[in-house]
Design a protein around this motif. Structure first.
Motif: not given
Length: 167
Positions: A100-114
C-alpha cells in the motif's frame, strides 16, 4: 565492450501458446482497477464529528479476496473517498500496509456505526500489524490526515444505509 546493440534471437511461439498468452494478457487488463485505481461502484457514507457532517464516497468490500487486496497498489486516494471493509459481524481485526503506497487513516467502527478506534497516518508498505483493539464490524480507510482534519474521535458516528438511518 561493444557499443553495438545486442539482437534477440528471432523466434515465434506456436499458435496455441500465442493464443494462451494473449488471453492471459486480456484477463490481467480486465481484472485491473481503472486508471484511478477505483472500483466503478461507490456508496455514500457520512461521518458525524464535533465539526459537523462529513460526506464520503466509499468502495465497499465484503469478500475475503477483496478485503485482502484493499487499497494495495494504488498511487493515490482522493480526498472525500475511501474504502469500507465489511466483516459481516463484530470481531477483532488487524490490517497492515504491505503493498500500500499511500499513508492512510484506519477508522475501526462497531456494528452500530460508532467509531471504536482510529489508527492515524499509517506507514506505507509496512508489514506492522494495525489491530482494531476491540471487536468491530467495519473499517473505513481514508487518506492520512483526514481523521485529524475532521477531528474524528472514538464515539463519533458513521452513518449510511448500511448502519441504518442518519441521526
Amino acid at each position: 565492450m561493444s557499443s553495438r546493440p545486442v539482437r534477440a534471437a528471432n523466434w515465434r511461439l506456436p499458435f496455441s501458446l500465442s493464443l494462451v498468452a494473449g488471453l492471459v494478457a486480456l484477463l490481467v487488463v480486465l481484472s485491473a482497477p481503472d486508471s484511478q485505481g477505483q472500483a466503478a461502484e461507490t456508496e455514500p457514507l457520512t461521518v458525524v464529528t464535533q465539526t459537523g457532517r462529513h460526506d464520503f464516497k466509499v468502495e465497499v468490500v465484503a469478500t475475503p479476496a477483496d478485503r485482502a487486496r484493499g487499497l494495495m497498489y494504488r498511487k493515490s486516494v482522493p480526498e472525500g473517498t475511501g474504502m469500507l471493509f465489511d466483516f459481516q459481524y463484530e470481531q477483532p481485526v488487524s490490517f497492515w500496509m504491505k503493498n500500500t503506497y499511500v499513508s492512510l487513516d484506519m477508522i475501526f467502527i462497531r456494528e452500530n456505526g460508532a467509531i471504536a478506534r482510529i489508527a492515524s497516518d499509517t506507514t506505507p508498505l509496512s508489514e506492522d500489524v494495525v489491530p482494531s483493539g476491540v471487536p468491530v464490524r467495519y473499517v473505513l480507510e481514508v487518506v492520512a490526515g483526514t481523521a485529524k482534519r475532521l477531528k474524528m474521535q472514538p464515539g463519533d458516528k458513521v452513518v449510511s444505509e448500511r448502519f441504518g438511518a442518519a441521526k
